[in-house]
Design a protein around this motif. Structure first.
Motif, short mmCIF file in Angstrom:
data_model
loop_
_atom_site.label_atom_id
_atom_site.label_comp_id
_atom_site.label_asym_id
_atom_site.label_seq_id
_atom_site.Cartn_x
_atom_site.Cartn_y
_atom_site.Cartn_z
N ARG A 62 47.35 -27.39 52.79
CA ARG A 62 48.38 -26.41 52.48
C ARG A 62 49.15 -26.80 51.21
O ARG A 62 49.45 -25.96 50.37
CB ARG A 62 49.34 -26.29 53.67
CG ARG A 62 50.28 -25.13 53.58
CD ARG A 62 50.75 -24.72 54.94
NE ARG A 62 51.46 -25.78 55.63
CZ ARG A 62 51.03 -26.38 56.73
NH1 ARG A 62 49.91 -26.03 57.31
NH2 ARG A 62 51.75 -27.34 57.29
N SER A 63 49.41 -28.08 51.10
CA SER A 63 50.11 -28.56 49.92
C SER A 63 49.26 -28.33 48.66
O SER A 63 49.77 -27.90 47.62
CB SER A 63 50.42 -30.04 50.13
OG SER A 63 51.30 -30.47 49.17
N ALA A 64 47.95 -28.57 48.79
CA ALA A 64 47.04 -28.33 47.67
C ALA A 64 47.01 -26.84 47.32
O ALA A 64 46.98 -26.46 46.15
CB ALA A 64 45.64 -28.84 48.01
N MET A 65 47.04 -25.99 48.34
CA MET A 65 47.07 -24.54 48.11
C MET A 65 48.30 -24.17 47.26
O MET A 65 48.19 -23.42 46.28
CB MET A 65 47.13 -23.80 49.45
CG MET A 65 47.42 -22.30 49.35
SD MET A 65 47.81 -21.54 50.96
CE MET A 65 49.59 -21.84 51.08
N GLU A 84 58.53 -24.19 48.86
CA GLU A 84 58.80 -25.00 50.06
C GLU A 84 58.44 -24.22 51.34
O GLU A 84 57.84 -24.76 52.26
CB GLU A 84 60.28 -25.39 50.06
CG GLU A 84 60.66 -26.40 51.11
CD GLU A 84 62.18 -26.49 51.27
OE1 GLU A 84 62.91 -26.30 50.27
OE2 GLU A 84 62.61 -26.71 52.42
N ALA A 85 58.81 -22.94 51.36
CA ALA A 85 58.49 -22.11 52.54
C ALA A 85 56.97 -22.04 52.73
O ALA A 85 56.46 -22.10 53.85
CB ALA A 85 59.08 -20.72 52.39
N MET A 86 56.24 -21.95 51.62
CA MET A 86 54.78 -21.84 51.73
C MET A 86 54.14 -23.17 52.10
O MET A 86 53.05 -23.20 52.68
CB MET A 86 54.20 -21.24 50.46
CG MET A 86 54.69 -19.78 50.32
SD MET A 86 53.81 -18.80 49.12
CE MET A 86 52.22 -18.55 49.92
N ARG A 87 54.83 -24.28 51.80
CA ARG A 87 54.34 -25.59 52.27
C ARG A 87 54.59 -25.76 53.77
O ARG A 87 53.89 -26.50 54.45
CB ARG A 87 55.07 -26.72 51.54
CG ARG A 87 54.48 -27.07 50.20
CD ARG A 87 55.14 -28.31 49.60
NE ARG A 87 55.40 -28.12 48.20
CZ ARG A 87 54.47 -28.18 47.25
NH1 ARG A 87 53.22 -28.48 47.57
NH2 ARG A 87 54.77 -27.96 46.00
N LYS A 88 55.62 -25.07 54.24
CA LYS A 88 56.06 -25.25 55.62
C LYS A 88 55.27 -24.40 56.62
O LYS A 88 54.87 -24.88 57.67
CB LYS A 88 57.54 -24.88 55.69
CG LYS A 88 58.35 -25.75 56.62
CD LYS A 88 59.78 -25.27 56.70
CE LYS A 88 60.71 -26.13 55.83
NZ LYS A 88 62.10 -25.61 55.87
N VAL A 89 55.09 -23.11 56.32
CA VAL A 89 54.51 -22.20 57.32
C VAL A 89 53.01 -22.47 57.49
O VAL A 89 52.25 -22.41 56.52
CB VAL A 89 54.73 -20.71 56.94
CG1 VAL A 89 54.01 -19.79 57.93
CG2 VAL A 89 56.22 -20.40 56.88
N PRO A 90 52.57 -22.80 58.72
CA PRO A 90 51.16 -23.12 58.97
C PRO A 90 50.28 -21.87 58.90
O PRO A 90 50.04 -21.21 59.91
CB PRO A 90 51.18 -23.72 60.38
CG PRO A 90 52.44 -23.25 61.02
CD PRO A 90 53.40 -22.89 59.94
N ARG A 91 49.80 -21.55 57.69
CA ARG A 91 49.02 -20.32 57.47
C ARG A 91 47.84 -20.21 58.43
O ARG A 91 47.49 -19.11 58.87
CB ARG A 91 48.53 -20.29 56.01
CG ARG A 91 47.71 -19.06 55.64
CD ARG A 91 47.42 -19.03 54.14
NE ARG A 91 46.37 -18.09 53.77
CZ ARG A 91 46.57 -16.82 53.40
NH1 ARG A 91 47.80 -16.34 53.38
NH2 ARG A 91 45.57 -16.04 53.06
#
Ligand code: SAH
Length: 216
Positions: free
Chosen positions: A10-13, A30-37
């Motif tokens: 997710r971090s790489a994404m 930060e929100a996109m690093r947090k939410v488990p897509r």
């Protein structure tokens, strides 16, 4: 909370697909690093959950490409406590990102089975402050209006009039507007009687079907 085995992907994404393409708002990243897509992706596509593309979620619908979610979220300029209306719940992922930014989210979905799946996904991911409503989102959702931010995540021939009426003073609206097969991402801002419109380039979304969208 148990360690998330997919946090690295997710971090790489976020680094390679979103920040590298110009999304700068640190709160959005930060929100996109947090939410488990991956919790918003069907079993069949788990391996592709962090891929640089939209993915099928059933019923002929898709979860948007991560970059598009980042871009649209940045354009909405969410502050904690904002009332936000999303049209086209789909997987619930975009609504989750908005909620993690501190918004109070109402999201409208026309297909009941899809709405139910989104509610389950949001619960698995531990997201609150999202209300899923089944209905025709081209009418907006008057009981929650006015909204500081409105996001349409399906392609529409024009911005539905009721959505413009439901914008708060200073409010932002982001929508893919154009033909059925290709659209332009546009952002409206309401200042008194004035509505300014800015375009952010070509996008492809599934159609918005309803009274003020495409014919069902
Ligand atoms: N935001 C979603 C992706 C949306 S896909 C996500 O994060 O996964 C578009 C969704 O819009 C589909 O689920 C489709 O059923 C829904 N939709 C289409 N027309 C609609 C309408 N008039 N009102 C509400 N939802 C609609």
């Amino acid at each position: 909370m148990p360690a998330d085995p997919r946090a690295g992907e997710r971090s790489a994404m976020v680094d390679t697909q979103i920040a590298a393409r110009g999304v700068r708002n640190p709160r959005v990243l930060e929100a996109m690093r947090k939410v488990p897509r991956h919790l918003f992706i069907t079993a069949e596509y788990q391996g592709a959950a962090y891929r640089d593309s939209p993915l099928p979620i059933g019923q002929g619908q898709t979860i948007s490409q991560p970059f598009i979610v980042g871009l649209m979220t940045e354009l909405l300029e969410i502050s904690p406590g904002d009332r936000v209306l999303e049209i086209g719940t789909g997987s619930g992922y975009q609504a989750a990102i908005l909620a993690v930014l501190g918004a109070d989210v109402i999201t409208v979905e026309r297909i009941p089975e899809v709405a139910r799946m989104a509610e389950e996904n949001l619960e698995k991911a531990g997201i609150s402050h999202v209300r899923v409503v089944v209905g025709d989102g081209t009418e907006g959702y008057p009981p929650g209006a006015p909204y500081q931010a409105i996001l349409v995540t399906a392609a529409t021939p024009r911005v539905p009039g009721p959505l413009i009426s439901q914008m708060a003073e200073g409010g932002r609206l982001v929508a893919p507007v154009g033909a059925r097969d290709i659209q332009e991402l546009i952002r409206l801002e309401k200042r008194g009687e004035d509505i300014t419109s800015t375009s952010f380039g070509g996008v492809v979304f599934v159609p918005l079907l309803g009274h003020y969208g495409w014919e069902v």
